[in-house]
Design a protein around this motif. Structure first.
Motif, short mmCIF file in Angstrom:
data_model
loop_
_atom_site.label_atom_id
_atom_site.label_comp_id
_atom_site.label_asym_id
_atom_site.label_seq_id
_atom_site.Cartn_x
_atom_site.Cartn_y
_atom_site.Cartn_z
N THR A 20 0.83 -1.17 -0.09
CA THR A 20 -0.04 0.02 0.12
C THR A 20 0.70 1.24 0.06
N ILE A 21 0.41 2.18 -0.70
CA ILE A 21 1.27 3.68 -0.73
C ILE A 21 0.73 4.41 0.58
N GLN A 22 1.80 5.06 1.09
CA GLN A 22 1.05 5.78 2.25
C GLN A 22 1.38 7.13 1.76
N LEU A 23 0.43 8.08 1.67
CA LEU A 23 0.76 9.55 1.27
C LEU A 23 0.90 10.38 2.44
N THR A 24 2.11 10.66 2.88
CA THR A 24 2.61 11.48 3.83
C THR A 24 2.40 13.24 3.46
N PRO A 25 2.28 13.89 4.44
CA PRO A 25 2.32 15.38 4.10
C PRO A 25 3.68 15.70 3.19
N GLY A 26 4.65 15.16 3.57
CA GLY A 26 6.12 15.52 2.49
C GLY A 26 5.72 15.17 1.33
N GLY A 86 4.16 20.13 -5.70
CA GLY A 86 5.43 21.05 -6.35
C GLY A 86 5.63 20.71 -7.57
N GLY A 87 5.97 19.19 -8.00
CA GLY A 87 6.03 18.67 -9.23
C GLY A 87 4.98 18.88 -10.28
N GLY A 88 3.67 18.65 -9.87
CA GLY A 88 2.70 19.17 -10.71
C GLY A 88 2.71 20.47 -11.21
N THR A 89 3.04 21.48 -10.00
CA THR A 89 3.13 22.96 -10.47
C THR A 89 4.18 23.12 -11.33
N ALA A 90 5.27 22.76 -11.24
CA ALA A 90 6.42 22.68 -11.94
C ALA A 90 6.24 22.22 -13.41
N VAL A 91 5.47 21.10 -13.71
CA VAL A 91 5.17 20.74 -14.75
C VAL A 91 4.37 21.61 -15.70
#
Length: 106
Positions: free
Chosen positions: A48-54, A61-66
């Motif tokens: 399972t992928i755990q989505l932490t605040p980081g 940030g990556g989406g904004t940069a793209v």
């Protein structure tokens, strides 16, 4: 010559079978059976992928940069087209004036 030629629909060849006829059947009520036990739920072996605040911040940030990079590329392409169009228009005006002034002098 300029009229489109529409193809004709080919006629079926060979033996054409009619569609199958489905006859309705009657349902006879039987003896009630006990409800079946629920099937066991298979356990997933995928991690399972755990989505932490980081990681969420990194994804944002990556989406904004793209988005910013793609936007900058598109704007620069639009600017290049606009500059090219303006320069072609200026060249056309200069050529027109040169040709017109040459005709007046003769």
């Amino acid at each position: 010559m300029f009229r489109p030629k529409l193809p004709t629909m080919p006629q079926p060849t060979g033996i054409v079978t009619p569609p199958a006829v489905i006859e309705p059947t009657t349902i006879t009520p039987g003896t009630p059976t006990a409800p079946a036990a629920p099937a066991p739920v298979p356990v997933s072996t995928r991690p399972t992928i755990q989505l932490t605040p980081g990681t969420a911040l990194a994804l944002v940030g990556g989406g904004t940069a793209v988005v910013l990079v793609v936007g900058a590329v598109l704007v620069s392409m639009l600017l290049a087209v606009a500059i090219t169009g303006a320069s072609v228009a200026v060249c056309a005006v200069v050529l027109r004036s040169l040709l017109a002034s040459g005709n007046r002098r003769r």
